[in-house]
Design an enzyme around this catalytic site. Structure first.
Site, PDB file in Angstrom:
ATOM      1  CD  GLU A 199      22.218  -8.544  -0.215  1.00 11.95           C
ATOM      2  OE1 GLU A 199      22.807  -9.605   0.089  1.00 11.95           O
ATOM      3  OE2 GLU A 199      21.055  -8.289   0.145  1.00 11.95           O
ATOM      4  CG  HIS A 243      20.849  -8.250   3.752  1.00 10.18           C
ATOM      5  ND1 HIS A 243      19.891  -8.441   2.789  1.00 10.18           N
ATOM      6  CD2 HIS A 243      20.199  -8.205   4.941  1.00 10.18           C
ATOM      7  CE1 HIS A 243      18.698  -8.502   3.364  1.00 10.18           C
ATOM      8  NE2 HIS A 243      18.852  -8.367   4.666  1.00 10.18           N
ATOM      9  CB  CYS A 297      17.656 -11.615   4.938  1.00  6.15           C
ATOM     10  SG  CYS A 297      17.278 -10.821   6.497  1.00  6.15           S
TER      11      CYS A 297
HETATM   12  N1  GLN Z   1      11.350  -9.951   7.197  1.00  5.08           N
HETATM   13  C1  GLN Z   1      12.454 -10.701   7.689  1.00  5.08           C
HETATM   14  C2  GLN Z   1      12.942 -10.196   9.034  1.00  5.08           C
HETATM   15  O1  GLN Z   1      12.653  -9.090   9.406  1.00  5.08           O
HETATM   16  C3  GLN Z   1      13.605 -10.709   6.702  1.00  5.08           C
HETATM   17  C4  GLN Z   1      14.239  -9.367   6.543  1.00  5.08           C
HETATM   18  C5  GLN Z   1      15.078  -9.271   5.319  1.00  5.08           C
HETATM   19  O2  GLN Z   1      15.000 -10.127   4.456  1.00  5.08           O
HETATM   20  N2  GLN Z   1      15.862  -8.214   5.235  1.00  5.08           N
HETATM   21  O3  GLN Z   1      13.641 -10.893   9.727  1.00  5.08           O
END
Ligand code: GLN
Length: 534
Positions: free
Chosen positions: A493, A491, A362
């Protein structure tokens, strides 16, 4: 009082776990999904805020027909109805109604917050019938000057009894195995049989805990207390369960005999509280087990890599860089806000230039894109608008459908498809997932790669091998001439399992251990945890 975990800082309460339906929930739900291999919904997480919100909305609608709305019975009824409703929802691939519902009541008996929940469970025991309800009380047995102390357990059980509940099993958390005399004492003073006291003492890893419980005949106790032997379980399920159990034991016990390590540097901003990255750590553990390596996880505070921030503390700066430079793999997990992002960009640059396996999750993917734009495409001022709103080269932008006024539940959340792009057959990440054209993973973000820069970045060698089903949204970046350099907007994970580790993590740890080839499937014969239907 929080309605969900979405607006809580990870440094305060640990990571926010994301479910397939987009629910942002307590990290415990992640433990249940991982250990029980089930898929839960946002309804499986009841918070005080959520249940009050429901009762107040009903009151405003006039559903209570003029009655005085009270904690008992209105709130306690709402809690019981909620549990009964959720207990009917299928959670696994059989699509069948579950036979057993586990309710975890967090906090400590005597907490003001948990009082309505304890009363609701007391009533639920009557609703379900005594033979259908088993209460497990988890208690701490501290060891003071070598002596196992039972007083806290005795006091806690007295409190539970005065609230009208009576434990069928007392699970004692203790640094060491319980002595027979301790078990006897707890049984005597808490008025239960010796078999109803079990030790959950510290073991090598949390994966050993089910083995510990099995050795103490927990299954037998559950079976007799709740007449589980009356449930008809198809022979095929029993066979599958036995095979899984064997696999679990073998994998867990083999872990104790591992000597070779794999060193992973986790470069994040919430490193003070390791629970902030719980699912990430679990995915690395699962992957290391399958790579026959002991995981040596090194926590690096991203800010410590920035020279400007550490002008007065060179030792901290050099220690952090030493950790990054000596790691077998570098991982940048998800995160929000500006702090530490320059350190992350520097770590991504190191991984790219020195051909060290890199996994960006992300924010970690967004950082890798910023680094590439700056140092390969020559856009020195490239940035994400989350961090620099005025940047002339906004390679990461705010997603058009997001809300700028409400933070709760307004991100792009939950299970979404990623489609592997034509011509990406060479991609390691694609071969890990197998050659399947499409995968499903869970998301949680507000910003994304700016489509206007995709051509420039691609021409410079950053490959967008996975996009969403509209082709507009970048989901996976990968470098071709690199042992493993992968960034994912999702994500992965959240879907990792002990017996089926998340593919991006598995590939990363395998590359860091020098055995990635073992897990690549150019013929596409395997498709597992990316293939969970919504
Ligand atoms: N802050 C970034 C976004 O909102 C990444 C979010 C995250 O890593 N979950 O896109």
């Amino acid at each position: 009082m929080n309605v969900d975990a979405g607006t809580m800082a990870p440094t305060e309460h640990g990571e926010c776990f994301v479910l397939s339906d987009g629910g942002e929930v307590d990290l415990d739900l992640g433990n249940y999904e991982r250990y029980l291999n089930i898929t839960l919904t946002r309804e499986n997480n009841i918070t005080t805020g959520k249940v009050y919100q429901q009762v107040i909305e009903r009151e405003r609608r006039g559903d209570y027909l003029g009655k005085t709305v009270q904690v008992v019975p209105h709130l306690t009824d709402a809690i019981q109805d909620w549990i009964e409703r959720v207990a009917q929802v299928p959670v696994d691939e059989t699509g069948e109604k579950p036979d057993v519902c586990i309710i975890e009541l967090g906090g400590t008996v005597g907490d003001i917050e948990s009082a309505p929940f304890i009363e609701a469970l007391r009533q639920l025991r009557r609703r379900a019938g005594k033979d259908n309800f088993m209460q497990i009380h988890v208690s701490l047995v501290p060891v003071i000057s070598g002596e196992q102390k039972t007083k806290p357990t005795q006091a806690a059980i007295r409190d539970v009894r005065s609230a009208g509940l009576s434990p069928d099993l007392i699970a004692c958390r203790c640094p060491q195995p319980l002595q027979p005399a301790t078990i006897k004492k707890i049984a005597l003073f808490c008025d239960v049989n010796n078999e109803q006291v079990i030790a959950v003492h510290d073991v090598n890893s949390t994966y050993h805990v089910p083995i510990l419980l099995d050795d103490q005949k927990l299954v037998e106790l559950l079976t007799t207390t709740m007449s589980l032997d009356k449930i008809e379980i198809p022979a095929a399920y029993i066979k599958k369960g036995k095979a899984l159990w064997k696999e679990w034991r073998t994998l867990t016990l083999a872990q104790d005999r591992l000597y070779d390590t794999v060193t992973i540097a986790l470069v994040g901003k919430y490193t003070d509280l390791h629970d902030s990255y719980l699912s990430t750590v679990k995915s690395l553990e699962h992957s290391a087990m399958h790579c026959n390596r002991k995981l040596n996880l090194v926590w690096v505070e991203a800010e410590a890599l920035e020279p400007a921030v550490n002008a007065s503390d060179p030792a901290k700066f050099h220690k952090a860089w030493h950790d990054v430079c000596t790691a077998d793999g570098i991982l940048i997990p998800g995160g929000f806000g500006a702090r530490g992002t320059e350190g992350m960009v520097a770590a991504a640059k190191w991984a790219r230039e020195h051909k060290i396996p890199y996994l960006g999750i992300c924010l970690g993917m967004q950082v890798a894109v910023v680094e590439y734009a700056r140092n390969v495409c020559g856009m020195k001022d490239a940035h994400s608008v989350e961090i620099s709103a005025e940047t002339p080269n906004p390679v990461i932008i705010f997603m058009p459908e997001g809300s700028k006024t409400h933070l709760g539940g307004t991100m792009r959340l939950g299970l979404r498809p990623t489609v592997f792009q034509p011509g990406s057959e060479w991609s390691k990440i694609r071969q890990l997932y197998s050659e399947a054209g499409q995968i499903l993973e869970r998301h949680r973000h507000r910003y994304e790669v700016n489509p206007e820069y995709v051509d420039r970045l691609t021409e410079a060698g950053l490959n967008f091998v996975g996009k969403d089903d509209t082709g507009e949204r970048m989901e996976i970046v990968e470098l071709k001439e690199h042992p493993y350099f992968v960034g994912v907007q999702f994500h992965p994970e959240y879907l990792s399992r002990v017996l089926n580790p998340s593919k991006p993590y598995l590939g990363f740890v395998a590359a860091a251990s020098g055995n990635l080839e073992r897990f690549l499937h150019p013929e596409g014969e395997v498709l597992t945890n990316g293939d969970v239907s919504p």
